[in-house]
Design a protein around this motif. Structure first.
Motif, PDB file in Angstrom:
ATOM      1  N   LEU A  25      -4.217 -13.776  11.170  1.00 29.45           N
ATOM      2  CA  LEU A  25      -4.947 -12.700  10.516  1.00 29.45           C
ATOM      3  C   LEU A  25      -5.543 -11.749  11.538  1.00 29.45           C
ATOM      4  CD1 LEU A  25      -6.987 -14.165   7.533  1.00 29.45           C
ATOM      5  CD2 LEU A  25      -4.982 -12.712   7.496  1.00 29.45           C
ATOM      6  N   SER A  26      -6.109 -12.301  12.606  1.00 28.49           N
ATOM      7  CA  SER A  26      -6.760 -11.433  13.578  1.00 28.49           C
ATOM      8  C   SER A  26      -5.732 -10.569  14.294  1.00 28.49           C
ATOM      9  CB  SER A  26      -7.565 -12.257  14.582  1.00 28.49           C
ATOM     10  OG  SER A  26      -6.694 -13.094  15.293  1.00 28.49           O
ATOM     11  N   ARG A  29      -4.933  -7.271  12.217  1.00 28.10           N
ATOM     12  CA  ARG A  29      -5.889  -6.184  12.008  1.00 28.10           C
ATOM     13  C   ARG A  29      -5.304  -4.898  12.512  1.00 28.10           C
ATOM     14  NH1 ARG A  29     -10.202  -8.968  14.036  1.00 28.10           N
ATOM     15  NH2 ARG A  29      -9.831  -7.764  15.897  1.00 28.10           N
ATOM     16  N   SER A  37      -6.765   3.265   3.373  1.00 26.66           N
ATOM     17  CA  SER A  37      -5.770   2.212   3.227  1.00 26.66           C
ATOM     18  C   SER A  37      -5.121   2.419   1.880  1.00 26.66           C
ATOM     19  CB  SER A  37      -6.429   0.848   3.307  1.00 26.66           C
ATOM     20  OG  SER A  37      -7.557   0.814   2.475  1.00 26.66           O
ATOM     21  N   GLU A  41       0.296   0.245   2.099  1.00 26.42           N
ATOM     22  CA  GLU A  41      -0.062  -0.546   3.284  1.00 26.42           C
ATOM     23  C   GLU A  41      -0.690  -1.858   2.901  1.00 26.42           C
ATOM     24  OE1 GLU A  41      -1.190   2.967   6.433  1.00 26.42           O
ATOM     25  OE2 GLU A  41      -2.227   1.041   6.500  1.00 26.42           O
ATOM     26  N   VAL A  42      -1.562  -1.779   1.888  1.00 24.82           N
ATOM     27  CA  VAL A  42      -2.216  -3.003   1.437  1.00 24.82           C
ATOM     28  C   VAL A  42      -1.178  -4.009   0.958  1.00 24.82           C
ATOM     29  CG1 VAL A  42      -3.769  -3.961  -0.292  1.00 24.82           C
ATOM     30  CG2 VAL A  42      -4.381  -1.876   0.893  1.00 24.82           C
ATOM     31  N   ARG A  43      -0.170  -3.490   0.227  1.00 22.33           N
ATOM     32  CA  ARG A  43       0.853  -4.393  -0.297  1.00 22.33           C
ATOM     33  C   ARG A  43       1.688  -4.998   0.824  1.00 22.33           C
ATOM     34  NH1 ARG A  43       2.033  -1.549  -4.886  1.00 22.33           N
ATOM     35  NH2 ARG A  43       3.277  -0.151  -3.623  1.00 22.33           N
ATOM     36  N   ARG A  45       0.777  -5.439   3.874  1.00 22.21           N
ATOM     37  CA  ARG A  45       0.002  -6.396   4.636  1.00 22.21           C
ATOM     38  C   ARG A  45      -0.195  -7.690   3.850  1.00 22.21           C
ATOM     39  NH1 ARG A  45      -4.440  -3.469   7.185  1.00 22.21           N
ATOM     40  NH2 ARG A  45      -5.151  -3.398   5.047  1.00 22.21           N
ATOM     41  N   SER A  46      -0.345  -7.519   2.520  1.00 19.99           N
ATOM     42  CA  SER A  46      -0.541  -8.712   1.706  1.00 19.99           C
ATOM     43  C   SER A  46       0.694  -9.604   1.774  1.00 19.99           C
ATOM     44  CB  SER A  46      -0.874  -8.293   0.276  1.00 19.99           C
ATOM     45  OG  SER A  46      -0.155  -9.021  -0.637  1.00 19.99           O
ATOM     46  N   ILE A  49       0.566 -11.365   5.035  1.00 21.68           N
ATOM     47  CA  ILE A  49      -0.439 -12.422   5.014  1.00 21.68           C
ATOM     48  C   ILE A  49       0.118 -13.647   4.310  1.00 21.68           C
ATOM     49  CG2 ILE A  49      -2.670 -13.076   4.064  1.00 21.68           C
ATOM     50  CD1 ILE A  49      -3.654 -10.328   4.575  1.00 21.68           C
ATOM     51  N   PHE A 153     -15.411 -13.367   3.798  1.00 21.49           N
ATOM     52  CA  PHE A 153     -15.333 -11.937   4.092  1.00 21.49           C
ATOM     53  C   PHE A 153     -15.988 -11.098   3.023  1.00 21.49           C
ATOM     54  CE2 PHE A 153     -13.449 -12.198   7.880  1.00 21.49           C
ATOM     55  CZ  PHE A 153     -12.095 -12.471   7.950  1.00 21.49           C
TER      56      PHE A 153
ATOM     57  N   SER B  65      -3.694 -13.494  -0.961  1.00 14.54           N
ATOM     58  CA  SER B  65      -3.156 -12.619   0.077  1.00 14.54           C
ATOM     59  C   SER B  65      -3.519 -11.179  -0.212  1.00 14.54           C
ATOM     60  CB  SER B  65      -1.642 -12.729   0.160  1.00 14.54           C
ATOM     61  OG  SER B  65      -1.251 -14.048   0.255  1.00 14.54           O
ATOM     62  N   GLU B  66      -3.391 -10.802  -1.478  1.00 15.61           N
ATOM     63  CA  GLU B  66      -3.740  -9.444  -1.877  1.00 15.61           C
ATOM     64  C   GLU B  66      -5.199  -9.159  -1.549  1.00 15.61           C
ATOM     65  OE1 GLU B  66      -1.385  -7.593  -3.750  1.00 15.61           O
ATOM     66  OE2 GLU B  66      -2.710  -5.862  -3.528  1.00 15.61           O
ATOM     67  N   SER B  69      -5.831  -8.949   2.135  1.00 13.98           N
ATOM     68  CA  SER B  69      -5.315  -7.699   2.677  1.00 13.98           C
ATOM     69  C   SER B  69      -6.312  -6.579   2.457  1.00 13.98           C
ATOM     70  CB  SER B  69      -3.976  -7.388   2.026  1.00 13.98           C
ATOM     71  OG  SER B  69      -3.558  -6.117   2.375  1.00 13.98           O
ATOM     72  N   LEU B  71      -9.511  -6.935   1.983  1.00  8.84           N
ATOM     73  CA  LEU B  71     -10.723  -7.179   2.759  1.00  8.84           C
ATOM     74  C   LEU B  71     -10.518  -6.858   4.233  1.00  8.84           C
ATOM     75  CD1 LEU B  71     -11.931 -10.451   1.088  1.00  8.84           C
ATOM     76  CD2 LEU B  71     -13.055  -8.245   1.054  1.00  8.84           C
ATOM     77  N   LEU B  72      -9.320  -7.179   4.739  1.00  8.38           N
ATOM     78  CA  LEU B  72      -9.045  -6.904   6.148  1.00  8.38           C
ATOM     79  C   LEU B  72      -9.156  -5.421   6.451  1.00  8.38           C
ATOM     80  CD1 LEU B  72      -6.089  -8.964   7.607  1.00  8.38           C
ATOM     81  CD2 LEU B  72      -8.478  -8.978   8.217  1.00  8.38           C
ATOM     82  N   GLU B  81     -18.316 -10.933  11.615  1.00  7.37           N
ATOM     83  CA  GLU B  81     -17.255 -11.800  11.106  1.00  7.37           C
ATOM     84  C   GLU B  81     -16.199 -12.035  12.167  1.00  7.37           C
ATOM     85  OE1 GLU B  81     -18.640  -9.637   7.376  1.00  7.37           O
ATOM     86  OE2 GLU B  81     -18.236  -9.156   9.473  1.00  7.37           O
TER      87      GLU B  81
END
Lengths: 155, 91
Positions: A25-26, A29, A37, A41-43, A45-46, A49, A153, B65-66, B69, B71-72, B81
């Motif tokens: 995860l780190s 970033r 965002s 992009e969110v999708r 990245r998800s 992840i 988080f 994951s969603e 993502s 939150l990141l 954090e």
């Protein structure tokens, strides 16, 4: 300093998985300062992840289990294919399920299980059940760790 | 080692003791079944509930994951954090 609600036993599967996953995860970033965002992009990245989570869990278990070996193989083949076909959206995580027509209740359930557990198609019944049990425990651990991280988080 | 029961008649029921033991192990893992009385749950039901449980776990991974993502995207690189994460990783 540890987050609330997480007790760390350094040798447990949970801790090892958490560490690997957090590392991934780190690294994920965004290097450039992201103020906008957008959904795409969110999708993306998800999806990364999600793959990282399964990869971390499979690596934590290692090659001790047939399901983790099968999952590692599948993820690496997918990664290779993805790198070769960049630009084409051919990735889909869910394979099409072919449910064989079977009168026996147990056998058709077994077939469904075979499709769900990595590497399950070539296992005999005993191994399939053993691998399923281990796979289910690991998946539940993965979910729990991800939940803890997300809750942390969210604060 | 378990024998291949499928090579026998296709209608043979699964009666191997080992398999019964494994099925009962699965019973303990799936939360749906754990709360019912385990004696009354047939093997096919255990398998079905296991399949459903695995699918629901996959869905949860997707949702998480969603969420992670999103939150990141809002995390500052130098925030507290991140330092927690770094300390966790470095242990």
């Amino acid at each position: 300093m540890t987050p609330k609600g997480v007790s760390l036993n350094p040798n447990s599967r949970k801790t090892k998985f958490a560490r690997r996953f957090l590392c991934a995860l780190s690294q994920m970033r965004n290097p450039r300062p992201v103020s906008s965002s957008n959904d795409e992009e969110v999708r993306k990245r998800s999806h990364k992840i999600k793959i990282a989570a399964y990869l971390s869990m499979a690596r934590t278990v290692g090659s001790r289990r047939a399901w983790s070996r099968a999952l590692l193989f599948k993820l690496r083949t997918r990664a290779r294919r993805h790198n070769m076909m960049i630009g084409r959206r051919s990735l889909c995580l869910k394979k099409k399920r072919v449910i064989k027509n079977d009168p026996q209740g147990e056998l058709s359930q077994t077939n469904k299980l075979r499709h769900l557990v990595p590497g399950g198609k070539t296992m005999d019944m005993c191994s399939l059940l053993e691998e399923t049990a281990h796979f289910v425990t690991c998946l539940a651990t993965q979910v729990k760790v991800m939940q803890t991280i997300a809750d942390h988080f969210d604060k | 080692m378990s024998s291949r029961r499928s090579s026998q008649s296709g209608t043979s029921r699964i009666t191997d003791d080992q398999i019964i033991e494994l099925v009962s192990k699965l019973r303990q893992l799936v939360p749906e079944i754990r709360n019912r009385r385990s004696d009354k749950v047939p093997a096919s039901k255990v398998l079905q509930e296991t399949c459903n449980y695995i699918r629901s776990l996959h869905r949860e991974v997707d949702d998480l994951s969603e969420r992670l993502s999103q939150l990141l995207a809002t995390i500052d690189a130098d925030s507290a954090e991140a330092s927690i994460i770094r300390s966790l990783i470095a242990q």
